[in-house]
Write a protein that holds these residues in place. Structure first.
Motif, PDB file in Angstrom:
ATOM      1  N   ASP A  16      -7.157  -1.025  -6.902  1.00 59.04           N
ATOM      2  CA  ASP A  16      -7.847  -0.656  -5.681  1.00 59.04           C
ATOM      3  C   ASP A  16      -6.924   0.339  -5.141  1.00 59.04           C
ATOM      4  O   ASP A  16      -7.477   0.984  -4.068  1.00 59.04           O
ATOM      5  CB  ASP A  16      -7.921  -1.834  -4.556  1.00 59.04           C
ATOM      6  N   MET A  17      -5.998   0.909  -5.502  1.00 57.23           N
ATOM      7  CA  MET A  17      -5.157   1.978  -5.084  1.00 57.23           C
ATOM      8  C   MET A  17      -5.414   2.957  -5.910  1.00 57.23           C
ATOM      9  O   MET A  17      -4.622   4.199  -5.742  1.00 57.23           O
ATOM     10  CB  MET A  17      -3.569   1.537  -5.031  1.00 57.23           C
ATOM     11  N   VAL A  18      -6.029   3.314  -6.813  1.00 56.02           N
ATOM     12  CA  VAL A  18      -6.325   4.237  -7.955  1.00 56.02           C
ATOM     13  C   VAL A  18      -7.111   5.408  -6.986  1.00 56.02           C
ATOM     14  O   VAL A  18      -6.468   6.535  -7.330  1.00 56.02           O
ATOM     15  CB  VAL A  18      -7.159   3.956  -9.105  1.00 56.02           C
ATOM     16  N   ASP A  19      -7.763   5.381  -6.245  1.00 56.48           N
ATOM     17  CA  ASP A  19      -8.498   6.397  -5.513  1.00 56.48           C
ATOM     18  C   ASP A  19      -7.740   6.827  -4.422  1.00 56.48           C
ATOM     19  O   ASP A  19      -7.609   6.341  -3.233  1.00 56.48           O
ATOM     20  CB  ASP A  19      -9.849   5.703  -4.949  1.00 56.48           C
ATOM     21  N   ASN A  20      -6.673   7.776  -4.615  1.00 54.90           N
ATOM     22  CA  ASN A  20      -5.795   8.202  -3.784  1.00 54.90           C
ATOM     23  C   ASN A  20      -5.713   9.802  -3.816  1.00 54.90           C
ATOM     24  O   ASN A  20      -6.213  10.270  -4.748  1.00 54.90           O
ATOM     25  CB  ASN A  20      -4.441   7.358  -3.852  1.00 54.90           C
ATOM     26  N   LYS A  21      -5.323  10.351  -2.709  1.00 59.76           N
ATOM     27  CA  LYS A  21      -5.276  11.881  -2.633  1.00 59.76           C
ATOM     28  C   LYS A  21      -4.477  12.451  -3.833  1.00 59.76           C
ATOM     29  O   LYS A  21      -4.704  13.412  -4.134  1.00 59.76           O
ATOM     30  CB  LYS A  21      -4.591  12.352  -1.240  1.00 59.76           C
ATOM     31  N   TYR A  22      -3.370  11.717  -4.281  1.00 60.84           N
ATOM     32  CA  TYR A  22      -2.556  12.226  -5.448  1.00 60.84           C
ATOM     33  C   TYR A  22      -3.182  12.286  -6.755  1.00 60.84           C
ATOM     34  O   TYR A  22      -3.294  13.382  -7.557  1.00 60.84           O
ATOM     35  CB  TYR A  22      -1.215  11.671  -5.529  1.00 60.84           C
ATOM     36  N   PHE A  23      -3.913  11.327  -7.173  1.00 65.09           N
ATOM     37  CA  PHE A  23      -4.713  11.214  -8.434  1.00 65.09           C
ATOM     38  C   PHE A  23      -5.992  12.230  -8.103  1.00 65.09           C
ATOM     39  O   PHE A  23      -6.511  12.465  -9.547  1.00 65.09           O
ATOM     40  CB  PHE A  23      -5.226   9.800  -8.746  1.00 65.09           C
ATOM     41  N   GLN A  24      -6.542  12.350  -7.142  1.00 68.99           N
ATOM     42  CA  GLN A  24      -7.777  12.969  -6.982  1.00 68.99           C
ATOM     43  C   GLN A  24      -7.347  14.540  -7.457  1.00 68.99           C
ATOM     44  O   GLN A  24      -8.194  15.269  -7.549  1.00 68.99           O
ATOM     45  CB  GLN A  24      -8.346  13.168  -5.502  1.00 68.99           C
ATOM     46  N   ALA A  25      -6.106  15.026  -7.035  1.00 66.47           N
ATOM     47  CA  ALA A  25      -5.822  16.127  -7.498  1.00 66.47           C
ATOM     48  C   ALA A  25      -5.373  16.608  -8.763  1.00 66.47           C
ATOM     49  O   ALA A  25      -4.591  17.619  -9.114  1.00 66.47           O
ATOM     50  CB  ALA A  25      -4.765  16.573  -6.377  1.00 66.47           C
ATOM     51  N   GLU A  26      -5.186  15.554  -9.492  1.00 66.17           N
ATOM     52  CA  GLU A  26      -4.605  15.637 -10.776  1.00 66.17           C
ATOM     53  C   GLU A  26      -5.522  15.180 -11.967  1.00 66.17           C
ATOM     54  O   GLU A  26      -5.422  13.927 -12.293  1.00 66.17           O
ATOM     55  CB  GLU A  26      -3.208  14.867 -10.706  1.00 66.17           C
ATOM     56  N   PRO A  27      -6.240  15.940 -12.705  1.00 64.08           N
ATOM     57  CA  PRO A  27      -7.232  15.553 -13.546  1.00 64.08           C
ATOM     58  C   PRO A  27      -6.645  14.780 -14.879  1.00 64.08           C
ATOM     59  O   PRO A  27      -7.150  13.840 -15.346  1.00 64.08           O
ATOM     60  CB  PRO A  27      -7.851  16.938 -14.156  1.00 64.08           C
TER      61      PRO A  27
ATOM     62  N   ASP B 212       0.732  -1.326   0.107  1.00 63.34           N
ATOM     63  CA  ASP B 212       0.059  -0.055  -0.077  1.00 63.34           C
ATOM     64  C   ASP B 212       0.743   1.347  -0.035  1.00 63.34           C
ATOM     65  O   ASP B 212       0.489   2.061  -0.913  1.00 63.34           O
ATOM     66  CB  ASP B 212      -0.998   0.082   1.327  1.00 63.34           C
ATOM     67  N   GLU B 213       1.858   1.202   0.666  1.00 58.89           N
ATOM     68  CA  GLU B 213       2.752   2.309   0.996  1.00 58.89           C
ATOM     69  C   GLU B 213       3.493   2.735  -0.437  1.00 58.89           C
ATOM     70  O   GLU B 213       3.445   4.052  -0.848  1.00 58.89           O
ATOM     71  CB  GLU B 213       3.689   2.101   1.882  1.00 58.89           C
ATOM     72  N   VAL B 214       4.151   1.873  -1.125  1.00 58.28           N
ATOM     73  CA  VAL B 214       4.749   2.033  -2.225  1.00 58.28           C
ATOM     74  C   VAL B 214       3.740   2.525  -3.304  1.00 58.28           C
ATOM     75  O   VAL B 214       3.993   3.322  -4.177  1.00 58.28           O
ATOM     76  CB  VAL B 214       5.585   0.916  -2.514  1.00 58.28           C
ATOM     77  N   GLN B 215       2.815   1.809  -3.561  1.00 60.10           N
ATOM     78  CA  GLN B 215       1.519   2.287  -4.491  1.00 60.10           C
ATOM     79  C   GLN B 215       1.091   3.394  -4.367  1.00 60.10           C
ATOM     80  O   GLN B 215       0.908   4.513  -5.431  1.00 60.10           O
ATOM     81  CB  GLN B 215       0.493   1.393  -4.334  1.00 60.10           C
ATOM     82  N   THR B 216       1.047   3.856  -3.009  1.00 59.01           N
ATOM     83  CA  THR B 216       0.439   5.369  -2.810  1.00 59.01           C
ATOM     84  C   THR B 216       1.550   6.569  -2.775  1.00 59.01           C
ATOM     85  O   THR B 216       1.491   7.393  -3.497  1.00 59.01           O
ATOM     86  CB  THR B 216      -0.353   5.439  -1.507  1.00 59.01           C
ATOM     87  N   GLU B 217       2.640   6.181  -2.069  1.00 61.28           N
ATOM     88  CA  GLU B 217       3.674   7.292  -1.859  1.00 61.28           C
ATOM     89  C   GLU B 217       4.833   7.108  -2.728  1.00 61.28           C
ATOM     90  O   GLU B 217       5.439   8.144  -2.592  1.00 61.28           O
ATOM     91  CB  GLU B 217       4.245   7.048  -0.476  1.00 61.28           C
ATOM     92  N   VAL B 218       5.042   6.249  -3.755  1.00 63.02           N
ATOM     93  CA  VAL B 218       5.975   6.544  -4.628  1.00 63.02           C
ATOM     94  C   VAL B 218       5.165   6.383  -6.095  1.00 63.02           C
ATOM     95  O   VAL B 218       5.289   7.364  -6.916  1.00 63.02           O
ATOM     96  CB  VAL B 218       6.953   5.045  -4.744  1.00 63.02           C
ATOM     97  N   TYR B 219       4.359   5.465  -6.590  1.00 58.27           N
ATOM     98  CA  TYR B 219       3.509   5.397  -7.872  1.00 58.27           C
ATOM     99  C   TYR B 219       2.809   6.582  -8.019  1.00 58.27           C
ATOM    100  O   TYR B 219       2.897   7.220  -9.005  1.00 58.27           O
ATOM    101  CB  TYR B 219       2.868   4.199  -7.922  1.00 58.27           C
ATOM    102  N   ALA B 220       1.693   6.745  -7.066  1.00 60.65           N
ATOM    103  CA  ALA B 220       0.617   7.822  -6.983  1.00 60.65           C
ATOM    104  C   ALA B 220       1.235   9.267  -6.843  1.00 60.65           C
ATOM    105  O   ALA B 220       0.919  10.188  -7.630  1.00 60.65           O
ATOM    106  CB  ALA B 220      -0.434   7.673  -6.243  1.00 60.65           C
ATOM    107  N   LYS B 221       2.295   9.494  -5.984  1.00 55.74           N
ATOM    108  CA  LYS B 221       2.781  10.620  -5.554  1.00 55.74           C
ATOM    109  C   LYS B 221       3.497  11.166  -6.967  1.00 55.74           C
ATOM    110  O   LYS B 221       3.607  12.244  -7.054  1.00 55.74           O
ATOM    111  CB  LYS B 221       3.759  10.519  -4.497  1.00 55.74           C
ATOM    112  N   ALA B 222       4.164  10.341  -7.708  1.00 56.61           N
ATOM    113  CA  ALA B 222       4.873  10.781  -8.823  1.00 56.61           C
ATOM    114  C   ALA B 222       3.639  10.896 -10.201  1.00 56.61           C
ATOM    115  O   ALA B 222       4.566  10.937 -11.042  1.00 56.61           O
ATOM    116  CB  ALA B 222       6.044   9.516  -9.104  1.00 56.61           C
ATOM    117  N   LEU B 223       2.436  10.645  -9.808  1.00 57.42           N
ATOM    118  CA  LEU B 223       1.575  10.769 -10.770  1.00 57.42           C
ATOM    119  C   LEU B 223       1.764   9.508 -11.924  1.00 57.42           C
ATOM    120  O   LEU B 223       1.498   9.867 -13.144  1.00 57.42           O
ATOM    121  CB  LEU B 223       1.436  12.031 -11.409  1.00 57.42           C
TER     122      LEU B 223
END
Length: 439
Positions: A365-376, A347-358
């Motif tokens: 199941d990790m697509v719904d995260n704060k980083y993607f929500q802020a990036e159309p 979970d941590e790497v999926q969110t804080e590495v993949y998603a954070k880097a857009l």
């Protein structure tokens, strides 16, 4: 193990990972019962791990993933080396045959079935069978990572192809920047207007010497137009459907109209990812990785993302690609390589590495995260997952990705010559069918 004669030892236009650095210590043997220890997100032993990765892929993402592992595991760092993507298939086949292999490697997912069939990868089914993360891992990756109901890898990163378009150039050309083309006819019309701006600006980009780039970006134009491209196996018919000729005619017309940069003719994949960020290309098929790259390359450029269209209005398709993490036969650090896989899916790497880097997460199941929500833009490119395909054939390299193969030869004849397109297609069809028949 001897090298199977089907494996090329020459250059290959594709995607894989290479790293050559020495391990100072092998990991402890598995328990006496013969079972591998339960996977963790840390190392079982000490000493550097070696990893191979291809150039021309999502280098930025791979570098960040390796850095994240190294930060958490300073006594078991990954030493990562890149090999030109045109050399990777032969390099890995030779390494497996000679025993000179890394501890783990990234592999273009499309080649996995070939290596799995040849017995050149380590079966990780038993070590991973209880992992809940696999239930939501990218289906395209998991499909090609599986051979005869056995698992040989997990996703390293996911790439989907989409149509990137420069909104600044749209506005200058009198086009609505919020209305990208939804058919090939519209794409041609828009490209004409953008090219007319002059000053070295071109409406569209085609990679003229890169088989893999074209299956990623031109292949979907054919799929969206109702065509089938590769022969899945012996007896299958490749290049089926009117969409094949329609797309070849479209690309030929785009080149002749001057809508494609002349430099694209030599593009072999090494600089493909840099073209859109130049600000000189109105539209091009590329991957989600280009969101971050384009912003770094050209921070002031305003751009959008749409689906790759077909001949009919509102038709679309995408190539779901990317890399797998696999373990080559002969690896001395299998347990630690599996631990790296567990780490990547956490979970941590999926969110804080993949998603954070857009970058797209490799678990749905990790697509719904704060980083993607802020990036159309990430939300836009993720739509390609719903229309995406991942071809499954053990002769993908020979049919599609070989620099000397029938796919690229067909495209080059369409792009740059005046050969009759029916003849061009018939020649490629005959060769692709013969290749599939030899499998």
């Amino acid at each position: 193990m001897r090298t199977h004669p089907r494996w090329p030892v020459r250059a290959a236009a594709a995607v894989l990972l290479f790293a050559a650095a020495a391990c100072s210590q092998e990991e402890p043997p598995p328990p006496a019962a013969g079972r591998a220890p339960a996977a963790t997100t840390t190392c079982a032993g000490k000493g550097a791990l070696t990893m191979w990765e291809r150039s021309g892929g999502n280098k930025q993402m791979v570098d960040m993933l390796v850095a994240a592992w190294n930060t958490k595991n300073p006594d078991c760092k990954i030493n990562l080396t890149y090999i030109p993507h045109t050399e990777m298939v032969g390099k890995i086949a030779q390494g497996v045959a000679s025993g000179d292999v890394p501890d783990l490697m990234g592999m273009d997912l499309i080649y996995a079935p070939q290596f799995e069939k040849e017995g050149q990868l380590v079966d990780i089914t038993d070590q991973t069978k209880d992992w809940p993360e696999l239930k939501t891992a990218s289906k395209g990756h998991m499909t090609v990572a599986t051979y005869e109901n056995r698992l040989f890898g997990v996703p390293l990163y996911a790439d989907v192809s989409a149509l990137f378009y420069n909104k600044d150039l749209f506005t200058k050309a009198g086009l609505d920047p919020d209305k990208p083309p939804t058919s090939l006819a519209e794409l041609r019309t828009y490209a004409d207007k953008i090219t007319a701006l002059g000053g070295g600006v071109k409406g569209y980009y085609l990679p003229g010497n890169c088989a893999g780039c074209n299956i990623f970006t031109v292949g979907p134009l054919m799929w969206a137009s109702g065509a089938t491209i590769e022969a899945a196996g012996p007896g299958d018919e490749p290049l089926v459907g009117d969409g094949v000729k329609q797309v070849l005619q479209f690309t030929r017309d785009m080149v002749k109209a001057g809508n494609v940069p002349e430099g694209g003719r030599a593009e072999n994949g090494e600089t493909f990812h840099l073209q859109f960020g130049s600000g000189k290309v109105g539209m091009m098929g590329t991957g989600n990785f280009n969101i971050t790259l384009a912003r770094q390359q050209n921070p002031k450029m305003n751009f959008g993302i749409a689906l790759l269209p077909g001949t009919a209005p509102n038709s679309s398709a995408s190539f779901i690609g990317g890399d797998l993490v696999v373990v080559p036969k002969g690896s001395k650090r299998v347990n630690d390589a599996v631990n790296v896989m567990k780490f990547l899916l956490s979970d941590e790497v999926q969110t804080e590495v993949y998603a954070k880097a857009l970058n797209l997460t490799t678990r749905t199941d990790m697509v719904d995260n704060k980083y993607f929500q802020a990036e159309p833009l990430v939300q836009d490119v993720a739509k390609a997952l719903t229309v995406g395909r991942t071809p499954y054939t053990v002769t993908f390299f020979e049919q599609i990705n070989s620099p000397q193969g029938p796919w690229l030869q067909m495209l080059q004849r369409a792009y740059y010559r005046d050969d009759d397109l029916d003849t061009v297609i018939a020649d490629a069809k005959r060769e692709m069918k013969a290749i599939a028949g030899r499998s």
